[in-house]
Design a protein around this motif. Sequence first.
Motif, PDB file in Angstrom:
ATOM      1  N   LEU A 123       0.824  -1.214   0.000  1.00 11.43           N
ATOM      2  CA  LEU A 123       0.000   0.000   0.000  1.00 11.43           C
ATOM      3  C   LEU A 123       0.855   1.260   0.000  1.00 11.43           C
ATOM      4  CD1 LEU A 123      -3.022  -0.618   2.436  1.00 11.43           C
ATOM      5  CD2 LEU A 123      -3.107  -0.157  -0.011  1.00 11.43           C
ATOM      6  N   GLY A 124       2.058   1.163   0.588  1.00 15.47           N
ATOM      7  CA  GLY A 124       2.936   2.323   0.662  1.00 15.47           C
ATOM      8  C   GLY A 124       3.327   2.873  -0.697  1.00 15.47           C
ATOM      9  N   PHE A 125       3.352   2.015  -1.724  1.00 15.10           N
ATOM     10  CA  PHE A 125       3.695   2.484  -3.071  1.00 15.10           C
ATOM     11  C   PHE A 125       2.676   3.491  -3.604  1.00 15.10           C
ATOM     12  CE2 PHE A 125       6.386  -1.314  -3.039  1.00 15.10           C
ATOM     13  CZ  PHE A 125       7.534  -0.817  -3.632  1.00 15.10           C
ATOM     14  N   PHE A 126       1.440   3.419  -3.108  1.00 19.19           N
ATOM     15  CA  PHE A 126       0.414   4.363  -3.570  1.00 19.19           C
ATOM     16  C   PHE A 126       0.620   5.759  -2.992  1.00 19.19           C
ATOM     17  CE2 PHE A 126      -1.610   0.233  -4.226  1.00 19.19           C
ATOM     18  CZ  PHE A 126      -2.145   0.389  -5.482  1.00 19.19           C
ATOM     19  N   LEU A 127       1.523   5.895  -2.017  1.00 15.54           N
ATOM     20  CA  LEU A 127       1.841   7.221  -1.486  1.00 15.54           C
ATOM     21  C   LEU A 127       2.799   7.991  -2.395  1.00 15.54           C
ATOM     22  CD1 LEU A 127       2.392   6.713   2.369  1.00 15.54           C
ATOM     23  CD2 LEU A 127       0.665   8.160   1.289  1.00 15.54           C
ATOM     24  N   LEU A 128       3.593   7.264  -3.170  1.00 15.51           N
ATOM     25  CA  LEU A 128       4.653   7.900  -3.954  1.00 15.51           C
ATOM     26  C   LEU A 128       4.155   9.021  -4.867  1.00 15.51           C
ATOM     27  CD1 LEU A 128       6.847   4.777  -4.873  1.00 15.51           C
ATOM     28  CD2 LEU A 128       7.098   6.364  -2.961  1.00 15.51           C
ATOM     29  N   PRO A 129       3.026   8.851  -5.588  1.00 17.50           N
ATOM     30  CA  PRO A 129       2.585   9.929  -6.482  1.00 17.50           C
ATOM     31  C   PRO A 129       2.197  11.213  -5.751  1.00 17.50           C
ATOM     32  CG  PRO A 129       1.503   7.855  -7.025  1.00 17.50           C
ATOM     33  CD  PRO A 129       2.173   7.658  -5.716  1.00 17.50           C
ATOM     34  N   PHE A 130       1.971  11.139  -4.444  1.00 17.62           N
ATOM     35  CA  PHE A 130       1.531  12.315  -3.697  1.00 17.62           C
ATOM     36  C   PHE A 130       2.691  13.161  -3.182  1.00 17.62           C
ATOM     37  CE2 PHE A 130      -2.128   9.469  -3.386  1.00 17.62           C
ATOM     38  CZ  PHE A 130      -3.184  10.332  -3.647  1.00 17.62           C
ATOM     39  N   TYR A 131       3.915  12.656  -3.293  1.00 14.74           N
ATOM     40  CA  TYR A 131       5.042  13.344  -2.669  1.00 14.74           C
ATOM     41  C   TYR A 131       5.215  14.768  -3.189  1.00 14.74           C
ATOM     42  CZ  TYR A 131       9.709  14.431  -0.990  1.00 14.74           C
ATOM     43  OH  TYR A 131      10.778  15.049  -0.386  1.00 14.74           O
ATOM     44  N   ARG A 132       5.067  14.959  -4.475  1.00 17.41           N
ATOM     45  CA  ARG A 132       5.255  16.292  -5.073  1.00 17.41           C
ATOM     46  C   ARG A 132       3.973  17.125  -5.083  1.00 17.41           C
ATOM     47  NH1 ARG A 132      10.661  16.686  -4.886  1.00 17.41           N
ATOM     48  NH2 ARG A 132      11.693  14.906  -5.885  1.00 17.41           N
ATOM     49  N   ALA A 133       2.872  16.540  -4.664  1.00 13.04           N
ATOM     50  CA  ALA A 133       1.588  17.258  -4.711  1.00 13.04           C
ATOM     51  C   ALA A 133       1.528  18.353  -3.652  1.00 13.04           C
ATOM     52  CB  ALA A 133       0.444  16.271  -4.507  1.00 13.04           C
ATOM     53  N   ARG A 134       0.734  19.375  -3.927  1.00 11.02           N
ATOM     54  CA  ARG A 134       0.542  20.449  -2.961  1.00 11.02           C
ATOM     55  C   ARG A 134      -0.356  19.976  -1.823  1.00 11.02           C
ATOM     56  NH1 ARG A 134      -1.807  25.281  -6.357  1.00 11.02           N
ATOM     57  NH2 ARG A 134      -3.126  23.527  -7.028  1.00 11.02           N
ATOM     58  N   VAL A 135      -0.275  20.672  -0.695  1.00  5.28           N
ATOM     59  CA  VAL A 135      -1.083  20.326   0.475  1.00  5.28           C
ATOM     60  C   VAL A 135      -2.573  20.352   0.119  1.00  5.28           C
ATOM     61  CG1 VAL A 135      -1.827  21.125   2.762  1.00  5.28           C
ATOM     62  CG2 VAL A 135       0.612  21.062   2.196  1.00  5.28           C
ATOM     63  N   ALA A 136      -2.983  21.362  -0.650  1.00  5.79           N
ATOM     64  CA  ALA A 136      -4.396  21.478  -1.029  1.00  5.79           C
ATOM     65  C   ALA A 136      -4.843  20.283  -1.865  1.00  5.79           C
ATOM     66  CB  ALA A 136      -4.635  22.776  -1.804  1.00  5.79           C
ATOM     67  N   THR A 137      -3.975  19.827  -2.754  1.00  3.23           N
ATOM     68  CA  THR A 137      -4.302  18.672  -3.603  1.00  3.23           C
ATOM     69  C   THR A 137      -4.440  17.405  -2.769  1.00  3.23           C
ATOM     70  OG1 THR A 137      -3.089  19.666  -5.464  1.00  3.23           O
ATOM     71  CG2 THR A 137      -3.554  17.295  -5.583  1.00  3.23           C
ATOM     72  N   VAL A 138      -3.492  17.196  -1.859  1.00  3.13           N
ATOM     73  CA  VAL A 138      -3.556  16.021  -0.984  1.00  3.13           C
ATOM     74  C   VAL A 138      -4.816  16.080  -0.116  1.00  3.13           C
ATOM     75  CG1 VAL A 138      -2.372  14.707   0.821  1.00  3.13           C
ATOM     76  CG2 VAL A 138      -1.039  15.855  -0.956  1.00  3.13           C
ATOM     77  N   SER A 139      -5.162  17.263   0.354  1.00  2.00           N
ATOM     78  CA  SER A 139      -6.366  17.435   1.185  1.00  2.00           C
ATOM     79  C   SER A 139      -7.621  17.019   0.429  1.00  2.00           C
ATOM     80  CB  SER A 139      -6.496  18.892   1.638  1.00  2.00           C
ATOM     81  OG  SER A 139      -5.396  19.287   2.414  1.00  2.00           O
ATOM     82  N   ARG A 140      -7.692  17.414  -0.841  1.00  2.00           N
ATOM     83  CA  ARG A 140      -8.870  17.057  -1.646  1.00  2.00           C
ATOM     84  C   ARG A 140      -8.949  15.548  -1.859  1.00  2.00           C
ATOM     85  NH1 ARG A 140      -7.720  22.109  -4.257  1.00  2.00           N
ATOM     86  NH2 ARG A 140      -6.379  21.089  -5.807  1.00  2.00           N
ATOM     87  N   TRP A 141      -7.810  14.939  -2.148  1.00  2.00           N
ATOM     88  CA  TRP A 141      -7.788  13.487  -2.323  1.00  2.00           C
ATOM     89  C   TRP A 141      -8.194  12.779  -1.033  1.00  2.00           C
ATOM     90  CZ3 TRP A 141      -7.204   9.966  -6.187  1.00  2.00           C
ATOM     91  CH2 TRP A 141      -6.843  10.449  -7.439  1.00  2.00           C
ATOM     92  N   LEU A 142      -7.673  13.252   0.078  1.00  2.00           N
ATOM     93  CA  LEU A 142      -8.001  12.639   1.366  1.00  2.00           C
ATOM     94  C   LEU A 142      -9.488  12.762   1.664  1.00  2.00           C
ATOM     95  CD1 LEU A 142      -7.136  11.310   4.027  1.00  2.00           C
ATOM     96  CD2 LEU A 142      -6.638  13.607   4.920  1.00  2.00           C
ATOM     97  N   ALA A 143     -10.034  13.941   1.436  1.00  2.00           N
ATOM     98  CA  ALA A 143     -11.464  14.152   1.679  1.00  2.00           C
ATOM     99  C   ALA A 143     -12.308  13.274   0.763  1.00  2.00           C
ATOM    100  CB  ALA A 143     -11.813  15.628   1.474  1.00  2.00           C
TER     101      ALA A 143
END
Length: 352
Positions: A123-143
């Motif tokens: 599952l940790g491999f699915f975190l890799l694409p988020f490393y360069r993403a902005r905080v706002a982008t990660v927040s939207r994905w999380l929500a």
Amino acid sequence: MNPSIPQKERITALDIIRGLALFGILFINIKGYIILMEGTEIPVYTGINEVIDTLILIFVEKKFFSIFSFLFGVGFTIFASRAEKRGDKPLRRFARRLLAMLLIGIVHFLFFWGTILPFYALLGFFLLPFYRARVATVSRWLAGITGVYLLALIVKLTGGLSSFSNVLDNIGADSTLIFIMFLAGFLVAKADLIRRVSEWKKQIRSVVMGVVPIVAGFSIWIWYASQSGAENVKLIVSLSTIPAVLFYVSSLFLLMEHERIRSFFQPVARVGQMALTNYVAQSFLGSLIISLMGLETVSPVNVVLIACLIFFVQIIYSNLWFKFFAMGPLEKVWRFMTYGKQKAKKTNSLQT
């Protein structure tokens, strides 16, 4: 599990919470340390055993492996950002780290079928694409992912869309919950909130007070559902997990702002500092104790006794270990597998 942080730069609160999460995980894993033979009768618990079983369901089930998953996400951010500052390739290095965890997890699986290590690694491999993403982008994905997960659970609970039962089961699976926690931990660390808890005390207190009635409501619901033998108890527990984890983690970070409380829990921090070693060791210690006790099944009372005994042993062992060594034995193996011999030496020299 993050052995790569220099001692002087470690955030003690993270190690303490990680240690407490390991303690909570024990209450769930201990029953898995015994292999039930075909035909073995699972006793119906009454009295104190019934009460303890229900309390574990309310306060522990799914909550502590979720906290552990949250901290895994935090560890990803810290590890990758430090690797980048050293001029390393953070995503490639973390991918190698995950492959190392996968290998360790496969070996652990040979001894304990319920290990989460291979699952975490994949599952940790699915975190890799988020490393360069902005905080706002990660927040939207999380929500978005959280919303879909909760909706799937609610639909399952109400009995709707029965023709899509398999789809709903997959969406509402523990794997989705784990990744939500991965992403939440990654987001919190990326936004640098962990180092700024003191600046956000009022907001965090508001979050704690806001989720208290939700957590209390779910606790009462689970209690009555469990006592009545309802079939949907597990779904209710799943629904209760995210607000409960939010309450636990927020409360613990606030508590760890007090120096006296941090000092009191310092021995637990050592357990969390060598989380990989202690997680693997728990399965061997648990199996040994169960064997010595001659148990065919593990009652809730025995779960509590064995969990407390194992954790007490690990507190002593971990604190003694760090008097002589800089990191846990499996952490050292993990570092070697991540960096190789020369890199490991170089990294160690930078962190002493």
